[in-house]
Motif scaffolding. Structure first.
Motif, PDB file in Angstrom:
ATOM      1  N   GLY B 246      28.838  14.587  11.588  1.00  0.00           N
ATOM      2  CA  GLY B 246      28.436  15.952  11.923  1.00  0.00           C
ATOM      3  C   GLY B 246      29.551  16.979  11.711  1.00  0.00           C
ATOM      4  O   GLY B 246      29.331  18.186  11.761  1.00  0.00           O
ATOM      5  N   ASN B 247      30.751  16.485  11.471  1.00  0.00           N
ATOM      6  CA  ASN B 247      31.905  17.394  11.420  1.00  0.00           C
ATOM      7  C   ASN B 247      31.959  18.163  10.104  1.00  0.00           C
ATOM      8  O   ASN B 247      31.573  17.682   9.066  1.00  0.00           O
ATOM      9  N   THR B 248      32.501  19.381  10.209  1.00  0.00           N
ATOM     10  CA  THR B 248      32.532  20.216   9.017  1.00  0.00           C
ATOM     11  C   THR B 248      33.920  20.277   8.382  1.00  0.00           C
ATOM     12  O   THR B 248      34.130  21.017   7.437  1.00  0.00           O
ATOM     13  N   GLN B 249      34.837  19.502   8.917  1.00  0.00           N
ATOM     14  CA  GLN B 249      36.192  19.606   8.368  1.00  0.00           C
ATOM     15  C   GLN B 249      36.249  19.104   6.923  1.00  0.00           C
ATOM     16  O   GLN B 249      35.517  18.217   6.522  1.00  0.00           O
ATOM     17  N   THR B 250      37.165  19.735   6.173  1.00  0.00           N
ATOM     18  CA  THR B 250      37.255  19.378   4.768  1.00  0.00           C
ATOM     19  C   THR B 250      38.094  18.131   4.616  1.00  0.00           C
ATOM     20  O   THR B 250      38.797  17.708   5.538  1.00  0.00           O
ATOM     21  N   LEU B 251      38.001  17.587   3.413  1.00  0.00           N
ATOM     22  CA  LEU B 251      38.734  16.371   3.118  1.00  0.00           C
ATOM     23  C   LEU B 251      40.245  16.590   3.209  1.00  0.00           C
ATOM     24  O   LEU B 251      40.993  15.730   3.681  1.00  0.00           O
ATOM     25  N   THR B 252      40.692  17.773   2.746  1.00  0.00           N
ATOM     26  CA  THR B 252      42.128  18.067   2.786  1.00  0.00           C
ATOM     27  C   THR B 252      42.623  18.126   4.212  1.00  0.00           C
ATOM     28  O   THR B 252      43.703  17.603   4.536  1.00  0.00           O
ATOM     29  N   GLU B 253      41.851  18.779   5.090  1.00  0.00           N
ATOM     30  CA  GLU B 253      42.228  18.814   6.511  1.00  0.00           C
ATOM     31  C   GLU B 253      42.389  17.410   7.055  1.00  0.00           C
ATOM     32  O   GLU B 253      43.365  17.090   7.732  1.00  0.00           O
ATOM     33  N   LEU B 254      41.410  16.593   6.716  1.00  0.00           N
ATOM     34  CA  LEU B 254      41.438  15.222   7.207  1.00  0.00           C
ATOM     35  C   LEU B 254      42.688  14.501   6.712  1.00  0.00           C
ATOM     36  O   LEU B 254      43.384  13.839   7.476  1.00  0.00           O
ATOM     37  N   GLU B 255      42.940  14.683   5.416  1.00  0.00           N
ATOM     38  CA  GLU B 255      44.104  14.007   4.836  1.00  0.00           C
ATOM     39  C   GLU B 255      45.397  14.420   5.528  1.00  0.00           C
ATOM     40  O   GLU B 255      46.266  13.600   5.808  1.00  0.00           O
ATOM     41  N   LEU B 256      45.475  15.714   5.812  1.00  0.00           N
ATOM     42  CA  LEU B 256      46.664  16.249   6.464  1.00  0.00           C
ATOM     43  C   LEU B 256      46.849  15.636   7.842  1.00  0.00           C
ATOM     44  O   LEU B 256      47.904  15.115   8.192  1.00  0.00           O
ATOM     45  N   LYS B 257      45.782  15.653   8.629  1.00  0.00           N
ATOM     46  CA  LYS B 257      45.827  15.073   9.978  1.00  0.00           C
ATOM     47  C   LYS B 257      46.174  13.595   9.909  1.00  0.00           C
ATOM     48  O   LYS B 257      46.962  13.079  10.697  1.00  0.00           O
ATOM     49  N   TRP B 258      45.563  12.960   8.955  1.00  0.00           N
ATOM     50  CA  TRP B 258      45.763  11.517   8.830  1.00  0.00           C
ATOM     51  C   TRP B 258      47.234  11.210   8.516  1.00  0.00           C
ATOM     52  O   TRP B 258      47.815  10.293   9.067  1.00  0.00           O
ATOM     53  N   GLN B 259      47.800  12.061   7.646  1.00  0.00           N
ATOM     54  CA  GLN B 259      49.197  11.895   7.276  1.00  0.00           C
ATOM     55  C   GLN B 259      50.101  11.976   8.498  1.00  0.00           C
ATOM     56  O   GLN B 259      50.979  11.146   8.695  1.00  0.00           O
ATOM     57  N   HIS B 260      49.846  12.978   9.358  1.00  0.00           N
ATOM     58  CA  HIS B 260      50.608  13.129  10.602  1.00  0.00           C
ATOM     59  C   HIS B 260      50.490  11.888  11.471  1.00  0.00           C
ATOM     60  O   HIS B 260      51.476  11.367  11.990  1.00  0.00           O
ATOM     61  N   TRP B 261      49.270  11.450  11.614  1.00  0.00           N
ATOM     62  CA  TRP B 261      48.996  10.282  12.469  1.00  0.00           C
ATOM     63  C   TRP B 261      49.723   9.063  11.937  1.00  0.00           C
ATOM     64  O   TRP B 261      50.358   8.300  12.663  1.00  0.00           O
ATOM     65  N   HIS B 262      49.665   8.926  10.615  1.00  0.00           N
ATOM     66  CA  HIS B 262      50.301   7.798   9.965  1.00  0.00           C
ATOM     67  C   HIS B 262      51.804   7.804  10.241  1.00  0.00           C
ATOM     68  O   HIS B 262      52.394   6.774  10.564  1.00  0.00           O
ATOM     69  N   GLU B 263      52.420   9.002  10.121  1.00  0.00           N
ATOM     70  CA  GLU B 263      53.847   9.123  10.369  1.00  0.00           C
ATOM     71  C   GLU B 263      54.191   8.752  11.808  1.00  0.00           C
ATOM     72  O   GLU B 263      55.219   8.117  12.075  1.00  0.00           O
TER      73      GLU B 263
END
Lengths: 380, 655
Positions: B246-263
């Motif tokens: 249901g979320n409207t976030q873009t793929l780039t946003e997701l990638e960015l967040k994911w990168q932070h989480w990964h770090e």
């Protein structure tokens, strides 16, 4: 739409019949018998919808029918009737008529009686006999009447080894179905569009009355008698037409109703609610005909599957003389006044629906797609 | 000639030693006949007695499984429904529709699999139990492949949702975890259960992080020493960014967040947060997508595609469909590690990841023992417009080729032939001819079955087949002495020649017995009477008898005369007709007019003068017959009638 439960059973079903309820019983039907056809090995099977106490292990939801027992049947099961609570009579494509007995204690079926060559052909000029399929059977304890492709009518009694009465060459064409009219009288339909009434009190091989479709000689495949008004008879034909007959008068049907697109295999009046009629056909449809006059206008609500019937012909000039109150709703021929409402019961059209049976609020039907459909909420 | 894709399987015929004996065969539509032969073999042919049997070899044995019959029947309905939804739907709704159809097919496979599984459990002897079990694994592989094809080809999931679908796919097919979960949770002290850490690891491997977190909290409750670590890891699990539908976030946003989480995960590992607990450290490594840590869990991963999906989940969550095959190939190589070679199933899945539909279908055709799977999958993919370009160098296109194979298999079966009809219907090029060839070979044991076959033919305007079926039935009826039935069938087939033949039989029987049989039919012929001259004559002649019986002598007389003068009556029957005229001539009333009497006389003289019509011998016999018995009587009667008629007509005119 009624709530149908479908089950695939790995055999083409030719006949389905509810086991009759004991007189005075208030239960709903829960056991039915089926017969299969066109399999390498055919079976007569008993099924139950009862609550089995324990929860289904395979997650099958409540109300699904389970196999009680079955027994091999030699040849296709062409027709099947309950003789009484325990006994089932079958007609076989081998010309054999068999009575099966159900043992409720250990849930088995066994052959209790058999007439092996009830129906047969005699080749030209030779004494050799070859089997002829028995196409229809009807029971009225203790009597069993069978008809076959050999145009022969047999009258059996459950306790007699030999046929009590045989009418050879009763019909020049194939007899497709038989039913009782009044006790010594039976009704047969044949493959040249004729309805014949036979009286077992009379000797000889002539019917006491012949009624027929005019002109086209369309084969008739099934027949049923109105449960209360014994002169009202419904038949179904090869062209899918439903014909309503009044056997007291005329030699033609009172009305012809355009119905299915292919052979109508069975027609049944509802036994206790005869303003309702059920038909099934080779075209894969199962229809509910409602002729009760107090039906509210519903067609706008159910667009799908509902249509009003068209009366193609209605004759019988002296109809007006009959007292109006005595006329069954099936015989009145005023198309404006009485609309028959038709509902298609099966959700998607598949292969032929070969057989159906109704008892109380329960309906069971079997198809060539090897499925058995059951509902126990017909009028809800 | 293309090279073979695999070694053909060898079927041994019991009782035949193919090294010493010669064999011959013949193709059938779905099966093959094989027997021993001594054809063209001079030496030692008579010494050793051979195998006395003719064997039927069936190629599609799955058709004969009782349980699979349900699959065939149920999927038939879905197939027909799919062909009907067609064209009017476009875009989104069409895709949704196709996905639903695909899911329906899969649910049928699953139902079948469950039933097969129960049969395997309930099997009494080990051999049949093994057979059922192997069927279960085949069905399960079929469902696995189908599901993947559904995600990649039908759903066409884009980057992001693609991984979610793949996760669902893996969770659905590696389902032992659910029973393990119930087992562990059901025990008295879950965190002390021997499989506790295995369970948590599997949950993490499958990306079921909420459940994994709950398990960790159970561990934290009982061992205060590791409670802190568990909380930290649990927080990492909770904060892992995922794409929610249901979320409207873009793929780039997701990638960015994911990168932070990964770090953040990386940092915890570097800081040695979980150093004191090897279990937790391992989980953290998995969540970092560490390949070595993942490969250590080979046992729990079960197979390379699970490895692939877990690896993608924790290192490339927004993988694009186009890159999939690269990761798939490397995952397969890493997982197998050169120890074993890929199985057919691996090849099929790999082909799917490479988006090579044709390879998928080809491999499946080779690997699976039935046509059901490839036929239905290909048809569905064809409806997704994915197979347009591909044409075979034989037959028509691939979809049709596979459907024809499948349907032929059904027709070879004793009772599944009815299903095959609809499949042929939807093969535009060769379906019709195939149906025509197959339908004529259905054995017609009862009229009811014949009617069903006839209906199939009539609905498709297959007039030739209708005629031939009716003719078979008519012949059968004649052989059984059922003339009425035979006549009905020939009328239905509009077969004039046969109707003539049957009518002749009726007339001959009449001549022999002096009465008609099957009156209920002959009296009700109606317009069908016009089918053949002889049938018309039969009907009319019977009408004459009815008139006579009803004492309508004038009608009877003119009908009788017209039968002869119009040449409808066969000449050999004229004697009978003239004899039938005798009682009319002898009535007190004058029935025949002078003119009619003259006509009769001419007919009589025509016969007597013996114009040979149907060959010399028969004409001669006819004449003798005539002379010996009736000629004189007839002449006398005619003369007397003429006299009476002249007097009557003269006196009427005179008065």
């Amino acid at each position: 739409m009624e709530d149908f439960c479908a089950k695939f059973v790995s055999q083409k079903i030719s006949k389905t019949r509810w086991r009759p309820l004991p007189p005075g019983s208030l239960q709903t039907a829960e056991t039915f018998a089926t017969g299969s056809w066109d399999n390498e090995e055919n079976y007569v099977s008993l099924w139950s919808i009862g609550d089995f106490g324990n929860v289904d292990s395979d997650g099958g939801f409540e109300g699904e029918h389970q196999l009680l027992c079955d027994i091999k049947h030699h040849g296709d099961v062409m027709d099947l009737q309950f003789f009484d609570q325990e006994r089932i009579v079958t007609a076989s494509s081998t010309g054999c008529v068999t009575v099966f007995l159900h043992h409720p204690n250990n849930q088995t079926l066994s052959v209790s009686q058999q007439w092996t060559t009830a129906h047969y052909h005699t080749g030209p000029g030779s004494p050799s006999r070859s089997n002829a399929p028995c196409t229809g059977v009807v029971c009225d304890n203790p009597e069993i009447v069978t008809v076959g492709e050999d145009g022969r009518i047999n009258l059996f009694r459950a306790d007699h080894k030999e046929a009590v009465r045989t009418i050879d060459n009763a019909d020049s064409s194939t007899l497709h179905a038989v039913t009782f009219l009044r006790t010594p009288e039976i009704l047969t339909v044949n493959s040249i569009g004729q309805l014949k009434i036979w009286d077992f009190r009379k000797q000889g091989n002539e019917p006491s009355q012949i009624l027929s479709l005019t002109g086209d000689r369309v084969p008739l495949h099934c027949v049923d008698r109105h449960p209360n008004q014994q002169h009202v008879v419904a038949t179904g034909g090869q062209d899918g037409m439903l014909s309503i007959w009044d056997v007291r008068q005329g030699t033609m049907p009172v009305s012809l109703l355009k119905a299915h697109e292919a052979e109508m295999w069975e027609v049944h009046f509802h036994p206790s609610n005869p303003d309702h009629l059920f038909t099934c056909s080779e075209d894969g449809s199962l229809w509910h005909w409602d002729a009760s006059t107090d039906v509210p206008e519903k067609s706008s609500l159910f667009n799908q599957g509902v249509r009003s019937s068209t009366f193609l012909s209605h004759s019988i000039s002296n109809q007006a003389n009959v007292h109006q109150s005595l006329i069954s709703s099936w015989l009145s021929t005023d198309p404006a006044k009485d609309r028959i409402e038709i509902t298609s019961l099966l959700p998607s059209r598949t292969l032929s629906v070969n057989s159906l049976d109704v008892l109380g609020p329960c309906l069971v039907c079997g198809t060539d797609a090897e499925a058995i459909y059951v509902t126990r909420q017909l009028f809800s | 000639m293309e090279e073979l894709d695999g070694e053909p399987t060898v079927t041994l015929i019991p009782g035949v030693n193919s090294k010493k004996k010669q064999m011959c065969f013949d193709w059938g539509p779905g099966e093959m006949l094989v027997c021993e032969t001594t054809f063209n073999k001079k030496e030692n042919s008579e010494t050793v007695p051979g195998c006395p049997f003719i064997y039927i070899i069936r190629k599609d044995i799955d058709v004969y499984s009782q349980i699979l019959r349900k699959l065939f029947n149920e999927s038939h309905g879905i197939f027909v429904g799919l062909q009907r939804i067609e064209e009017e739907l476009t875009g989104k709704s069409r895709k949704a529709q196709l996905v639903r159809v695909s899911k329906n097919y899969r649910s049928v496979i699953r139902a079948c699999m469950e039933e097969m599984h129960q049969a395997a459990v309930a099997a009494k002897d080990p051999a049949s139990g093994r057979q059922f079990s192997s069927q279960v694994s085949i069905l399960s592989a079929m469902e696995l492949i189908w599901n993947l094809c559904e995600i990649l080809f039908i759903e066409v999931a884009p980057a992001g949702p693609l991984l979610l679908h793949l996760l669902d796919w893996v969770r659905l097919h590696v389902c032992e975890v659910d029973s393990l979960l119930a087992d562990v949770l059901g025990s008295e002290n879950p965190s002390k259960h021997e499989s506790f850490w295995n369970l948590v690891t599997i949950l993490v491997l499958q990306g079921r992080l909420d459940e994994a977190r709950q398990m960790l909290s159970k561990e934290a409750d009982v061992s205060p020493s590791s409670a802190g670590m568990c909380r930290v890891l649990g927080d990492l699990m909770r904060t892992m960014p995922v794409l929610s539908p249901g979320n409207t976030q873009t793929l780039t946003e997701l990638e960015l967040k994911w990168q932070h989480w990964h770090e953040e995960c990386e940092r915890h590992l570097q800081d040695g947060t979980f150093a004191s607990s090897p279990h937790l450290e391992c989980l953290c490594k998995i969540m970092l997508g560490d390949e070595a840590a993942l490969l250590e869990q080979k046992e729990l991963l079960n197979n390379w595609y699970h490895f692939l999906v877990t690896r993608l989940l924790y290192s490339h969550p927004t993988v694009k469909p186009i890159d999939l095959h690269f990761y798939a190939q490397s995952s397969l190589d890493l997982f197998l590690g050169g120890e074993s070679s890929p199985e057919p199933l691996d090849n099929i899945l790999m082909a799917a990841f490479e988006f090579d539909i044709h390879q998928v279908i080809k491999e499946c055709s080779i690997a699976l023992s039935n046509w059901w799977f490839v036929a239905h999958l290909t048809d569905l993919l064809d409806h997704c417009k994915l197979l347009q370009s591909h044409n075979l160098y034989f037959g028509s296109n691939m979809r049709e080729f596979l459907l024809l194979e499948y349907a032929s298999g059904l027709f070879a079966h004793h009772s599944l032939w009815q299903l095959g009809v609809d499949y042929f219907d939807y093969c535009p090029e060769l379906g019709r001819v195939s149906l025509e060839l197959h339908i004529e070979r259905i054995p017609l044991s009862t009229e009811q079955k014949a009617l069903k076959v006839l209906r199939i033919c009539e609905q498709r305007q297959m007039t030739e087949q209708v005629r031939s079926i009716c003719k078979i039935l008519a012949m059968k009826a004649v052989r059984n002495n059922r003339l009425g039935s035979a006549l009905s069938w020939s009328i239905r087939a509009k077969d004039a020649a046969f109707a003539t033949l049957v009518s002749d039989r009726f007339l001959r029987d009449y001549c022999e017995r002096g009465c008609f049989s099957d009156l209920d039919l002959i009296d009700n012929l109606g317009p069908a009477m016009m089918l053949s001259d002889r049938l018309t004559f039969l009907g009319k002649y019977r009408e004459f008898h009815r008139f006579y019986g009803e004492k309508r002598f004038f009608d009877a007389a003119s009908l009788l005369l017209s039968l002869m003068t119009s040449q409808i009556a066969p000449r050999c029957f004229w004697v009978t007709l003239l004899t039938d005229a005798l009682p009319l001539l002898e009535q007190k009333q004058v029935i025949f007019t002078t003119e009619q009497t003259y006509e009769l006389m001419r007919c009589l003289e025509d016969l007597a003068s013996g114009r040979p019509v149907q060959g010399e011998a028969s004409a001669q016999r006819l004449q003798e017959d005539l002379e010996n018995t009736k000629l004189e009587i007839l002449r006398l009667a005619l003369a007397r009638n003429l006299a009476r008629a002249i007097i009557k007509e003269g006196s009427l005119e005179g008065s």
